[in-house]
Design a protein around this motif. Structure first.
Motif, mmCIF file in Angstrom:
data_model
loop_
_atom_site.group_PDB
_atom_site.id
_atom_site.type_symbol
_atom_site.label_atom_id
_atom_site.label_comp_id
_atom_site.label_asym_id
_atom_site.label_seq_id
_atom_site.Cartn_x
_atom_site.Cartn_y
_atom_site.Cartn_z
ATOM 1 N N GLN A 146 -6.553 43.960 -31.166
ATOM 2 C CA GLN A 146 -7.923 43.744 -32.365
ATOM 3 C C GLN A 146 -8.412 42.809 -32.988
ATOM 4 O O GLN A 146 -8.929 42.050 -32.443
ATOM 5 C CB GLN A 146 -8.359 45.383 -33.405
ATOM 6 C CG GLN A 146 -7.859 46.787 -32.474
ATOM 7 C CD GLN A 146 -8.555 47.763 -33.675
ATOM 8 O OE1 GLN A 146 -9.015 47.569 -34.752
ATOM 9 N NE2 GLN A 146 -7.390 48.468 -34.044
ATOM 10 N N ARG A 147 -7.042 42.425 -33.810
ATOM 11 C CA ARG A 147 -7.722 41.234 -34.337
ATOM 12 C C ARG A 147 -7.807 40.307 -33.005
ATOM 13 O O ARG A 147 -8.869 39.308 -33.698
ATOM 14 C CB ARG A 147 -6.318 40.393 -34.842
ATOM 15 C CG ARG A 147 -6.919 39.594 -36.057
ATOM 16 C CD ARG A 147 -5.517 39.375 -36.750
ATOM 17 N NE ARG A 147 -4.542 39.142 -36.532
ATOM 18 C CZ ARG A 147 -4.295 37.418 -35.290
ATOM 19 N NH1 ARG A 147 -5.097 37.164 -35.272
ATOM 20 N NH2 ARG A 147 -2.665 37.297 -34.548
ATOM 21 N N GLU A 148 -7.161 40.268 -32.595
ATOM 22 C CA GLU A 148 -7.463 38.338 -31.718
ATOM 23 C C GLU A 148 -8.556 38.818 -30.599
ATOM 24 O O GLU A 148 -9.409 37.414 -30.355
ATOM 25 C CB GLU A 148 -5.750 38.541 -30.461
ATOM 26 C CG GLU A 148 -4.580 37.987 -31.268
ATOM 27 C CD GLU A 148 -3.559 38.489 -30.120
ATOM 28 O OE1 GLU A 148 -2.828 38.160 -30.531
ATOM 29 O OE2 GLU A 148 -3.469 39.410 -29.374
ATOM 30 N N TYR A 149 -8.812 40.143 -30.901
ATOM 31 C CA TYR A 149 -10.016 39.891 -29.821
ATOM 32 C C TYR A 149 -10.983 39.886 -30.314
ATOM 33 O O TYR A 149 -12.019 39.102 -29.851
ATOM 34 C CB TYR A 149 -9.782 41.704 -29.223
ATOM 35 C CG TYR A 149 -10.970 42.151 -28.487
ATOM 36 C CD1 TYR A 149 -11.020 42.006 -26.596
ATOM 37 C CD2 TYR A 149 -12.677 42.455 -29.260
ATOM 38 C CE1 TYR A 149 -12.467 41.501 -26.146
ATOM 39 C CE2 TYR A 149 -13.349 42.738 -28.051
ATOM 40 C CZ TYR A 149 -13.729 42.260 -27.020
ATOM 41 O OH TYR A 149 -14.999 42.615 -25.951
ATOM 42 N N HIS A 199 -19.652 49.926 -27.639
ATOM 43 C CA HIS A 199 -18.625 50.840 -26.626
ATOM 44 C C HIS A 199 -18.936 49.403 -25.459
ATOM 45 O O HIS A 199 -16.773 50.085 -24.653
ATOM 46 C CB HIS A 199 -19.989 51.458 -25.604
ATOM 47 C CG HIS A 199 -19.059 52.454 -25.091
ATOM 48 N ND1 HIS A 199 -17.731 53.493 -24.844
ATOM 49 C CD2 HIS A 199 -19.059 52.532 -23.503
ATOM 50 C CE1 HIS A 199 -17.433 53.952 -24.043
ATOM 51 N NE2 HIS A 199 -18.750 53.284 -23.017
ATOM 52 N N LYS A 200 -19.232 49.068 -25.646
ATOM 53 C CA LYS A 200 -18.971 47.846 -24.410
ATOM 54 C C LYS A 200 -18.031 46.676 -24.592
ATOM 55 O O LYS A 200 -16.891 46.660 -23.926
ATOM 56 C CB LYS A 200 -20.177 46.771 -24.040
ATOM 57 C CG LYS A 200 -20.220 45.695 -23.338
ATOM 58 C CD LYS A 200 -20.834 44.422 -23.399
ATOM 59 C CE LYS A 200 -20.389 44.092 -24.459
ATOM 60 N NZ LYS A 200 -21.735 42.559 -24.308
ATOM 61 N N HIS A 201 -17.393 46.593 -25.827
ATOM 62 C CA HIS A 201 -16.612 45.552 -25.883
ATOM 63 C C HIS A 201 -15.012 46.497 -26.596
ATOM 64 O O HIS A 201 -14.183 45.961 -26.179
ATOM 65 C CB HIS A 201 -16.971 45.551 -27.944
ATOM 66 C CG HIS A 201 -17.525 44.342 -27.749
ATOM 67 N ND1 HIS A 201 -17.247 42.455 -27.379
ATOM 68 C CD2 HIS A 201 -19.189 43.756 -28.217
ATOM 69 C CE1 HIS A 201 -18.045 41.453 -27.669
ATOM 70 N NE2 HIS A 201 -19.376 42.153 -27.670
ATOM 71 N N HIS A 202 -15.253 47.848 -26.624
ATOM 72 C CA HIS A 202 -13.980 48.680 -27.248
ATOM 73 C C HIS A 202 -13.440 48.225 -25.536
ATOM 74 O O HIS A 202 -12.164 48.629 -25.476
ATOM 75 C CB HIS A 202 -14.180 49.940 -27.214
ATOM 76 C CG HIS A 202 -13.505 50.759 -27.959
ATOM 77 N ND1 HIS A 202 -13.119 51.832 -27.135
ATOM 78 C CD2 HIS A 202 -12.452 51.090 -28.732
ATOM 79 C CE1 HIS A 202 -11.931 52.991 -26.947
ATOM 80 N NE2 HIS A 202 -11.721 52.280 -28.392
ATOM 81 N N GLU A 203 -14.254 48.577 -24.476
ATOM 82 C CA GLU A 203 -14.026 49.391 -23.075
ATOM 83 C C GLU A 203 -13.034 47.673 -22.602
ATOM 84 O O GLU A 203 -12.194 48.261 -22.038
ATOM 85 C CB GLU A 203 -15.126 49.564 -22.150
ATOM 86 C CG GLU A 203 -15.412 50.903 -21.954
ATOM 87 C CD GLU A 203 -15.134 51.848 -21.913
ATOM 88 O OE1 GLU A 203 -13.746 51.573 -21.067
ATOM 89 O OE2 GLU A 203 -14.434 52.885 -22.823
ATOM 90 N N ALA A 204 -13.769 46.858 -22.463
ATOM 91 C CA ALA A 204 -13.367 45.443 -23.064
ATOM 92 C C ALA A 204 -11.896 44.696 -23.191
ATOM 93 O O ALA A 204 -10.880 44.180 -22.837
ATOM 94 C CB ALA A 204 -14.633 43.960 -23.327
ATOM 95 N N TRP A 205 -12.383 45.504 -25.027
ATOM 96 C CA TRP A 205 -10.750 45.565 -25.597
ATOM 97 C C TRP A 205 -9.676 46.069 -24.819
ATOM 98 O O TRP A 205 -8.168 45.787 -25.063
ATOM 99 C CB TRP A 205 -11.281 46.013 -26.843
ATOM 100 C CG TRP A 205 -9.687 45.613 -27.931
ATOM 101 C CD1 TRP A 205 -8.914 44.661 -28.045
ATOM 102 C CD2 TRP A 205 -9.473 47.063 -28.457
ATOM 103 N NE1 TRP A 205 -7.847 45.444 -29.145
ATOM 104 C CE2 TRP A 205 -7.795 46.220 -29.228
ATOM 105 C CE3 TRP A 205 -9.208 48.210 -28.143
ATOM 106 C CZ2 TRP A 205 -7.140 47.434 -29.873
ATOM 107 C CZ3 TRP A 205 -9.036 49.585 -28.971
ATOM 108 C CH2 TRP A 205 -7.057 49.072 -29.231
ATOM 109 N N GLN A 206 -9.924 46.966 -24.317
ATOM 110 C CA GLN A 206 -8.655 48.254 -23.890
ATOM 111 C C GLN A 206 -8.304 47.231 -22.705
ATOM 112 O O GLN A 206 -7.522 47.568 -21.817
ATOM 113 C CB GLN A 206 -8.835 49.574 -23.386
ATOM 114 C CG GLN A 206 -9.165 50.270 -24.787
ATOM 115 C CD GLN A 206 -9.865 51.976 -24.168
ATOM 116 O OE1 GLN A 206 -10.855 52.336 -23.340
ATOM 117 N NE2 GLN A 206 -9.407 52.597 -24.781
ATOM 118 N N ARG A 207 -9.523 46.561 -22.038
ATOM 119 C CA ARG A 207 -8.909 45.740 -20.650
ATOM 120 C C ARG A 207 -7.761 45.097 -20.950
ATOM 121 O O ARG A 207 -7.212 44.409 -20.115
ATOM 122 C CB ARG A 207 -9.932 45.527 -19.605
ATOM 123 C CG ARG A 207 -10.010 47.040 -18.623
ATOM 124 C CD ARG A 207 -11.598 46.078 -18.250
ATOM 125 N NE ARG A 207 -12.660 45.772 -18.633
ATOM 126 C CZ ARG A 207 -13.918 45.707 -19.244
ATOM 127 N NH1 ARG A 207 -14.148 47.498 -18.976
ATOM 128 N NH2 ARG A 207 -14.838 45.443 -19.373
#
Length: 67
Positions: free
Chosen positions: A30-33, A17-25
């Motif tokens: 997805q690959r780069e993140y 969840h933490k990574h999903h939120e950070a990725w959206q910001r």
């Protein structure tokens, strides 16, 4: 003789969840993140595909509205 088994680390709901939120910001795909964070792309994609939609930003699109 000792055999070494390849193990993978299991991550919990809070981790993803933490990574999903950070990725959206961020302005990364997805690959780069995942590469930047050192997390498995396949696992991140799998979690996203099965995660429940708990935090809906556009409530009108998340609930069925009876006409």
């Amino acid at each position: 003789m000792t055999e070494k088994f390849r193990t993978r680390e299991r991550y919990g709901e809070a981790f993803w969840h933490k990574h999903h939120e950070a990725w959206q910001r961020r302005a990364l795909n997805q690959r780069e993140y995942c590469e930047a964070q050192g997390i498995p792309l396949k696992a991140f994609g799998n979690w996203r595909a099965k995660k429940p939609n708990r935090s809906c930003r556009h409530r009108n699109f998340c609930t069925d509205v009876a006409a």
